[in-house]
Design a protein around this motif. Structure first.
Motif, PDB file in Angstrom:
ATOM      1  N   ALA A   1      -1.796   2.048  -9.124  1.00 59.86           N
ATOM      2  CA  ALA A   1      -2.065   2.547  -7.774  1.00 59.86           C
ATOM      3  C   ALA A   1      -3.557   2.804  -7.580  1.00 59.86           C
ATOM      4  CB  ALA A   1      -1.265   3.825  -7.526  1.00 59.86           C
ATOM      5  N   LYS A   2      -4.179   3.438  -8.568  1.00 63.48           N
ATOM      6  CA  LYS A   2      -5.618   3.722  -8.471  1.00 63.48           C
ATOM      7  C   LYS A   2      -6.433   2.437  -8.407  1.00 63.48           C
ATOM      8  CE  LYS A   2      -7.554   7.075 -10.666  1.00 63.48           C
ATOM      9  NZ  LYS A   2      -8.057   7.959 -11.751  1.00 63.48           N
ATOM     10  N   ASN A   3      -6.054   1.442  -9.200  1.00 61.69           N
ATOM     11  CA  ASN A   3      -6.756   0.153  -9.171  1.00 61.69           C
ATOM     12  C   ASN A   3      -6.628  -0.515  -7.805  1.00 61.69           C
ATOM     13  OD1 ASN A   3      -7.569   0.395 -11.834  1.00 61.69           O
ATOM     14  ND2 ASN A   3      -5.802  -0.714 -12.646  1.00 61.69           N
ATOM     15  N   ALA A   4      -5.439  -0.410  -7.220  1.00 63.60           N
ATOM     16  CA  ALA A   4      -5.219  -0.999  -5.892  1.00 63.60           C
ATOM     17  C   ALA A   4      -6.097  -0.312  -4.845  1.00 63.60           C
ATOM     18  CB  ALA A   4      -3.742  -0.880  -5.507  1.00 63.60           C
TER      19      ALA A   4
ATOM     20  N   LEU B   1       0.830  -1.208   0.000  1.00 64.18           N
ATOM     21  CA  LEU B   1       0.000   0.000   0.000  1.00 64.18           C
ATOM     22  C   LEU B   1       0.864   1.257   0.000  1.00 64.18           C
ATOM     23  CD1 LEU B   1      -2.733   1.360   0.116  1.00 64.18           C
ATOM     24  CD2 LEU B   1      -2.762   1.013   2.602  1.00 64.18           C
ATOM     25  N   LYS B   2       1.922   1.255   0.783  1.00 66.91           N
ATOM     26  CA  LYS B   2       2.828   2.405   0.818  1.00 66.91           C
ATOM     27  C   LYS B   2       3.475   2.643  -0.545  1.00 66.91           C
ATOM     28  CE  LYS B   2       5.751   2.524   4.208  1.00 66.91           C
ATOM     29  NZ  LYS B   2       6.689   2.044   5.246  1.00 66.91           N
ATOM     30  N   LYS B   3       3.822   1.558  -1.212  1.00 66.40           N
ATOM     31  CA  LYS B   3       4.415   1.687  -2.549  1.00 66.40           C
ATOM     32  C   LYS B   3       3.427   2.345  -3.510  1.00 66.40           C
ATOM     33  CE  LYS B   3       6.200  -0.952  -6.454  1.00 66.40           C
ATOM     34  NZ  LYS B   3       5.366  -0.188  -7.390  1.00 66.40           N
ATOM     35  N   HIS B   4       2.171   1.898  -3.452  1.00 66.38           N
ATOM     36  CA  HIS B   4       1.160   2.472  -4.337  1.00 66.38           C
ATOM     37  C   HIS B   4       0.929   3.956  -4.018  1.00 66.38           C
ATOM     38  CE1 HIS B   4       0.184  -1.057  -6.545  1.00 66.38           C
ATOM     39  NE2 HIS B   4      -0.258  -1.744  -5.508  1.00 66.38           N
TER      40      HIS B   4
ATOM     41  N   ASP C   1       3.845   5.830  -5.485  1.00 63.41           N
ATOM     42  CA  ASP C   1       3.713   5.872  -6.946  1.00 63.41           C
ATOM     43  C   ASP C   1       2.611   6.841  -7.372  1.00 63.41           C
ATOM     44  OD1 ASP C   1       5.716   4.033  -7.211  1.00 63.41           O
ATOM     45  OD2 ASP C   1       4.393   2.303  -7.468  1.00 63.41           O
ATOM     46  N   TYR C   2       1.514   6.842  -6.613  1.00 60.41           N
ATOM     47  CA  TYR C   2       0.362   7.684  -6.953  1.00 60.41           C
ATOM     48  C   TYR C   2       0.744   9.169  -6.927  1.00 60.41           C
ATOM     49  CZ  TYR C   2      -4.255   9.853  -6.628  1.00 60.41           C
ATOM     50  OH  TYR C   2      -5.363  10.633  -6.850  1.00 60.41           O
TER      51      TYR C   2
END
Length: 303
Positions: A249-252, A209-212, A215-216
């Motif tokens: 990221a948005k999909n996650a 989650l932190k990675k996303h 990235d976002y």
């Protein structure tokens, strides 16, 4: 006037056998050494607090990062990607995450003093209170002779004696108590295993989650420009990596049904709390596992 003669040094020719051969050569710095140096510089600066930040810093330093099951990277002059796990202790993905989390100290790489040490493998010895009994009938069926049978009987007698001593030391006065101990230890072992597994799962989820989130926000402006230009194919080709990261990221976030993104600070606090709980549980887990195995062996030896 006497002529002035300029003296010149003459190099005498030597036979090949008399020539001094060169035995030392300057060490060449490998691509792996360069990567280690780059990681060391970032760690010394303290500019990266998270593993993803470290990767971004490496990208800023000119490295191309390939994310997947194994993180790998390369510079423009490299032909092939190099996996982090191939760099050795202190530079694997897991080690770097521990170093950044403050769980492990980093020994900075010194290329001049680095020496290749042969790997040594040593079988782990387990210090058991007692071993399992020998099935004499089974050994007889395998063709063991009378001398082996004599040894096996003596061995079994000793093991039963050890089992009885173990029961006395742990104040186990009946077979029912022993069975109860085995059951209790097994149940607790199963509970601890499940709790530790759940903690590890949540820790992994937080990291992803932190990675996303990183990235976002890193690609937010690029994606906004992509929308403004009407989702231009040319713009997409020029910024494909950033746009794909933003979409991923948005999909996650959609899959997690997040209406509001959590703060990285809060995620870090949750991560630290779960990690501390996992360490505490793991200490009990090791002891319970040992107790369970010893009780099971004692039960087996006196059955």
């Amino acid at each position: 006037m006497p002529e002035q003669i300029q003296s010149a040094s003459v190099i005498e020719k030597k036979k090949p056998s008399e020539r001094v051969k060169r035995t030392t050569y300057p060490e060449k710095k490998s691509f792996r050494d360069d990567i280690k140096d780059a990681i060391d510089r970032i760690l010394k600066e303290g500019s990266a607090k998270e593993f993803d930040e470290l990767l971004y810093k490496l990208e800023d330093a000119g490295y191309e990062i390939k994310r997947g099951k194994h993180i790998s990277l390369k510079k423009k002059d490299q032909k092939r990607f190099i996996r982090l796990r191939s760099l050795g202790d202190g530079y694997t993905e897991d080690d770097l995450k521990k170093i950044l989390a403050g769980e492990m100290e980093h020994a900075f790489y010194d290329n001049e003093k680095a020496e290749k040490q042969p790997k040594t493998y040593q079988r782990k010895k387990e210090d058991h209170e007692f071993d399992l009994l020998i099935d004499i009938q089974k050994k007889l069926a395998q063709g063991k002779g009378k001398y082996y049978v004599r040894f096996a009987k003596n061995f079994n007698t000793k093991q039963v004696a050890k089992a009885v001593l173990y029961l006395k030391q742990h104040d186990i006065r009946s077979y029912d108590d022993l069975e109860k101990n085995v059951k209790t230890a097994t149940v607790r072992f199963t509970e601890l295993s499940a709790s530790i597994e759940a903690n590890e799962k949540r820790l992994a989820e937080i990291q992803v989650l932190k990675k996303h989130i990183f990235d976002y926000f890193k690609t937010k402006d690029v994606y906004a420009d992509y929308r403004k230009c009407g989702y231009s194919k040319k713009f997409l080709e020029e910024h494909r990596q950033e746009i794909l990261l933003h979409k991923a990221a948005k999909n996650a976030f959609d899959e997690l049904h997040l209406k509001k993104l959590p703060k990285v600070k809060d995620l870090n606090a949750e991560y630290a709390e779960i990690l501390a709980e996992k360490k505490k549980l793991y200490g009990e887990y090791r002891q319970v596992k040992k107790d369970m195995q010893e009780n099971q062996r004692a039960k087996y030896d006196i059955d």
